[in-house]
Design an enzyme around this catalytic site. Structure first.
Site, PDB file in Angstrom:
ATOM      1  N   ARG A 149       0.867  -1.237  -0.216  1.00 20.89           N
ATOM      2  CA  ARG A 149       0.192   0.126   0.065  1.00 20.89           C
ATOM      3  C   ARG A 149       0.863   1.116  -0.024  1.00 20.89           C
ATOM      4  NH1 ARG A 149      -3.147  -3.419  -0.846  1.00 20.89           N
ATOM      5  NH2 ARG A 149      -5.190  -3.588  -0.187  1.00 20.89           N
TER       6      ARG A 149
ATOM      7  N   SER B 165     -11.293  -0.828   2.204  1.00 21.98           N
ATOM      8  CA  SER B 165     -10.707  -0.774   3.788  1.00 21.98           C
ATOM      9  C   SER B 165     -10.227   0.578   4.264  1.00 21.98           C
ATOM     10  CB  SER B 165      -9.183  -1.581   3.467  1.00 21.98           C
ATOM     11  OG  SER B 165      -9.535  -3.061   2.898  1.00 21.98           O
TER      12      SER B 165
ATOM     13  N   GLU C 216      -5.979   4.419   5.312  1.00 20.54           N
ATOM     14  CA  GLU C 216      -5.522   4.087   3.772  1.00 20.54           C
ATOM     15  C   GLU C 216      -5.939   5.185   2.813  1.00 20.54           C
ATOM     16  OE1 GLU C 216      -5.892  -0.158   1.987  1.00 20.54           O
ATOM     17  OE2 GLU C 216      -7.209   1.320   0.762  1.00 20.54           O
TER      18      GLU C 216
END
Ligand code: EPU
Length: 364
Positions: free
Chosen positions: A168, A243, A347
């Site tokens: 990520r 998420s 995120e």
């Protein structure tokens, strides 16, 4: 001469999957590189802030809105080019819808992105946080990324190695954040290749059988749908940013400590704590930590809730503000920190927020 129209006061919430926040001071959409360059010039001339918006699937817009120009880079086009050894290089312009791109690659028998089916957003956003799911990530197949420097207008192609892809993360999230605009992404895919089956939930479905790319795509879509992780207007959990926190990566010793704490809470006896070893350390499951810190699936924080199908997704249940989202996220972060000593990090990208507003939520 400038022909690009900057439209004032354009609502951004409908352009994001989470659906919160205020307007863009100015908004423009560009479908050609020439128009993109023109927008960059305008921004310079008028001394405006510039925010690039992609598919809007991983952003939280501030209630105050976003100052300056919000630019949607809607460049279109897919190019398929056979290269050596049975590979095909596919160049996707930044504004191409990601899932349509995956569907097209699967239909052409090109392997390498099939497990990334059903992810909302555009192709141009995928290298930024190295999108991943079900055992695959875009860094596995990206060979290069075409970019434009937002200050100079100079085009530059960066190769995979330079992007420093990790879980990520890429340099687009760090020193390239306010510098490089992604205009196209090139993936190297294997013609007639076998699907990649690495994720437990996926391999279990097929047993010893080797599924086709299309079957793999169908299975991934089914798995995601069961977790409300595909866009579906009829799904009560659909208004989310996927998420909301990244899965924390910790050392062996920290993982042990978390497990100890789980045991002390009487959890580990009946519930095994998920741990996934990775090259960067031990990945813990943020969804598990959230649930076991006492925030059940479907829990409410006013107009924001946890998805009823996945504790890692924050859902706008209707009429939520960005502040509601921020407060819910802070409550969860504090709860997980208190229960397990782990600091969850969000995120999504936060647009129009000041660093001070986000300091606690971003603390590692
Ligand atoms: N879990 C719980 N409770 C929950 C959800 C999950 O205990 O409410 C546990 C599961 O039992 C499992 C573990 O957490 O043991 C992992 O769950 P899952 O397979 O659903 O994956 P995830 O780690 O929650 C990540 C990605 C997703 C991606 C899936 C599938 C991150 C932050 N998220 O989720 O990506 O689709 O794996 O590979 O890495 C996204 O980034 O927006 C996203 C949806």
């Amino acid at each position: 001469m400038t022909t690009l129209a900057l439209v004032p006061n354009v609502a951004l919430a409908p352009r994001t999957t989470l659906g919160v926040g205020g307007p863009a001071q100015f908004f423009a959409e560009v479908t050609t590189k020439a128009a993109l360059l023109e927008a960059l010039l305008l921004v310079k001339e008028r001394e405006l802030e510039l925010t690039v918006l992609g598919g809007g699937s991983n952003v939280v817009v501030s209630d105050r809105g976003v100052p300056g120009l919000v630019l949607r880079v809607a460049l279109a086009g897919l190019k398929f080019e056979p290269v050596a050894d049975g590979f095909v290089e596919v160049t996707a312009s930044a504004g191409e819808n990601w899932d349509r791109f995956v569907a097209e690659c699967v239909a052409r028998g090109l392997a390498g992105v099939e497990c990334l089916s059903g992810i909302p957003g555009d192709c141009g956003g995928t290298p930024i946080q190295n999108v991943g799911a079900y055992g695959q990530e875009v860094a596995d197949s990206i060979v290069r990324v075409d970019t434009i420097d937002r200050h100079t207008g100079v085009s530059q192609t960066v190769d995979r190695e330079t992007c420093d892809f990790r879980y990520r993360y890429s340099r687009f999230k760090a020193e390239w954040r306010d510098v490089r605009i992604v205009t196209a992404v090139t993936f190297k895919l294997r013609a007639g290749g076998a699907p990649s089956l690495r994720y437990g939930e996926l391999t279990q479905r097929f047993g010893d059988r080797a599924p086709s790319l299309a079957e793999t795509r169908a299975a991934v879509l089914e798995l995601r749908r069961a977790k409300s992780m595909v866009l579906d207007a009829d799904d009560e959990n659909t208004r989310s940013a996927g998420s909301f926190f990244t899965n924390p990566i910790v050392s062996e010793a920290q993982a042990e400590e978390v497990e100890q704490r789980a045991r002390a809470r009487g959890l580990a006896a009946q519930l095994k704590m998920p741990r996934f070893p990775s090259s960067e350390g031990i990945k813990l499951a943020a969804g598990w930590l959230i649930e076991n810190a006492g925030f059940a699936k479907g829990a409410s924080f006013g107009r924001v809730g946890l998805s009823t199908r996945h504790a890692l997704a924050l859902v706008n249940r209707g009429g939520a503000s960005a502040l509601d989202v921020l407060n819910a996220a802070l409550t969860i972060k504090r709860g997980v920190l208190e229960a397990f000593g782990v600091k969850l990090v969000p995120e999504p990208e936060w647009l129009g927020f000041g660093d001070d507003e986000l300091a606690e939520l971003r603390a590692r």
